[in-house]
Scaffold this motif. Structure first.
Motif, PDB file in Angstrom:
ATOM      1  N   UNK A  83       0.825  -1.221   0.000  1.00  0.00           N
ATOM      2  CA  UNK A  83       0.000   0.000   0.000  1.00  0.00           C
ATOM      3  C   UNK A  83       0.851   1.260   0.000  1.00  0.00           C
ATOM      4  N   UNK A  84       1.893   1.259   0.816  1.00  0.00           N
ATOM      5  CA  UNK A  84       2.865   2.358   0.775  1.00  0.00           C
ATOM      6  C   UNK A  84       4.243   1.733   0.652  1.00  0.00           C
ATOM      7  N   UNK A  85       4.927   2.049  -0.435  1.00  0.00           N
ATOM      8  CA  UNK A  85       6.261   1.491  -0.655  1.00  0.00           C
ATOM      9  C   UNK A  85       7.311   2.452  -0.116  1.00  0.00           C
ATOM     10  N   UNK A  86       7.885   2.096   1.027  1.00  0.00           N
ATOM     11  CA  UNK A  86       9.001   2.876   1.540  1.00  0.00           C
ATOM     12  C   UNK A  86      10.193   2.779   0.600  1.00  0.00           C
ATOM     13  N   UNK A  87      11.080   3.699   0.710  1.00  0.00           N
ATOM     14  CA  UNK A  87      12.288   3.814  -0.115  1.00  0.00           C
ATOM     15  C   UNK A  87      11.984   4.205  -1.571  1.00  0.00           C
TER      16      UNK A  87
END
Ligand code: R5P
Length: 284
Positions: A83-87
């Protein structure tokens, strides 16, 4: 079977309801040396949908373990919803000897899945870093529902040109209002943000500032301050990914925000709307 990462439990439950799929209950353990162990129960059915926001380094490790665990539990096909891709904002090498971190993460995730679903990645190009098929979901339309129905001469404003598309999507979903965008400059040394106002008249109007993410809150608080100085009635802050790191909420409150509206890609107090429906659309 929907398999939630610990950072996406609300969204995974909503997705299970939306799609009619069962929801797995992972278990967690920690070894004496600090290493973690995420496990899933055996299950019938051949597809596992792992749903895990990677908003911390621990969440990345957990996602890799869950991908491996569902294969061990019997999954023949694995879909990974991030849902939220860090980096994702490290989508290039910023200097000699520095990694393309988004690519490194994408390659690791690709080894444990048959396909990936991303929600509003910061740069759409990160999808190309995966070695498996990727579907990208624009979930920004869900941000309109929690806004008051009585916005006065609403202006949907992007704090930089890159966000104008999602500002237009939220306006279209709301059903009324104008759109515009600011020019933004961020000092690379200090991180301080300045925005150059457009010609749009904010006086006496309700303004909804729409961005893909609120991270430190510098962009949003600066925009709110400028709009308030220009006589805006109420200023709402809307974003898909309410990262809200450190003192971001306080910065927005100090700037005079009327309300912060975020989705459940990152589960925060302002996550008042779910992206389950637009994700479900691509899972069918
Ligand atoms: C930038 O291009 C993004 O769309 C956001 O405006 C930015 O990442 C927000 O960061 P912050 O909250 O730290 O200003």
């Amino acid at each position: 079977m929907i398999v939630p990462g610990s950072s996406s439990q609300l969204l995974a439950a909503a997705l299970a309801e939306e799609t009619g799929r069962p929801l797995a209950t992972p278990t967690y353990d920690r070894f004496p040396d600090g290493e973690t162990l995420a496990a899933v129960p055996d299950f019938d059915g051949n597809e596992a949908v792992v749903v895990a926001t990677t908003d911390s380094d621990a969440a990345w490790v957990e996602l890799l373990q869950l991908q491996d665990a569902v294969r061990e539990a019997g999954a023949e096909r694995v879909t990974t919803v991030i849902p939220y891709m860090g980096y994702a904002r490290q989508d290039e090498s910023f200097g000699d000897g520095q990694p393309v971190s988004a690519r490194a993460m994408a390659r690791a995730i690709s080894t444990g899945t048959d396909r990936v679903v991303l929600v509003n990645p910061h740069e759409s190009g990160v999808a190309d870093f995966y070695d498996v098929p990727v579907e990208t979901v624009d979930a920004s339309s869900v941000l309109a529902a929690p806004l008051p129905a009585d916005l006065v001469e609403p202006l949907f404003l992007a704090p930089d040109e890159g966000a104008i598309g999602i500002a237009e999507t939220v306006r279209d979903s709301y059903g009324a209002g104008e759109t515009d965008y600011f020019e933004k400059h961020r000092d690379r040394e200090t991180g301080a943000v300045t925005v150059s106002p457009s010609d749009a008249d904010a006086s006496g109007r309700d303004v909804v500032v729409v961005d893909d993410i609120i991270a430190t809150g510098s962009t949003m608080s600066e925009s709110i301050t400028v709009l308030t100085d220009r006589g805006a009635a109420r200023v709402f802050a809307a974003c898909v990914h309410p990262m809200l790191a450190a003192n971001a909420v306080t910065k927005l409150r100090a700037a005079g925000v009327a309300r912060i509206v975020g989705s459940d890609t990152i589960e925060r107090g302002c996550s008042v709307v779910s992206v389950a429906a637009p994700i479900a659309d691509v899972l069918e």
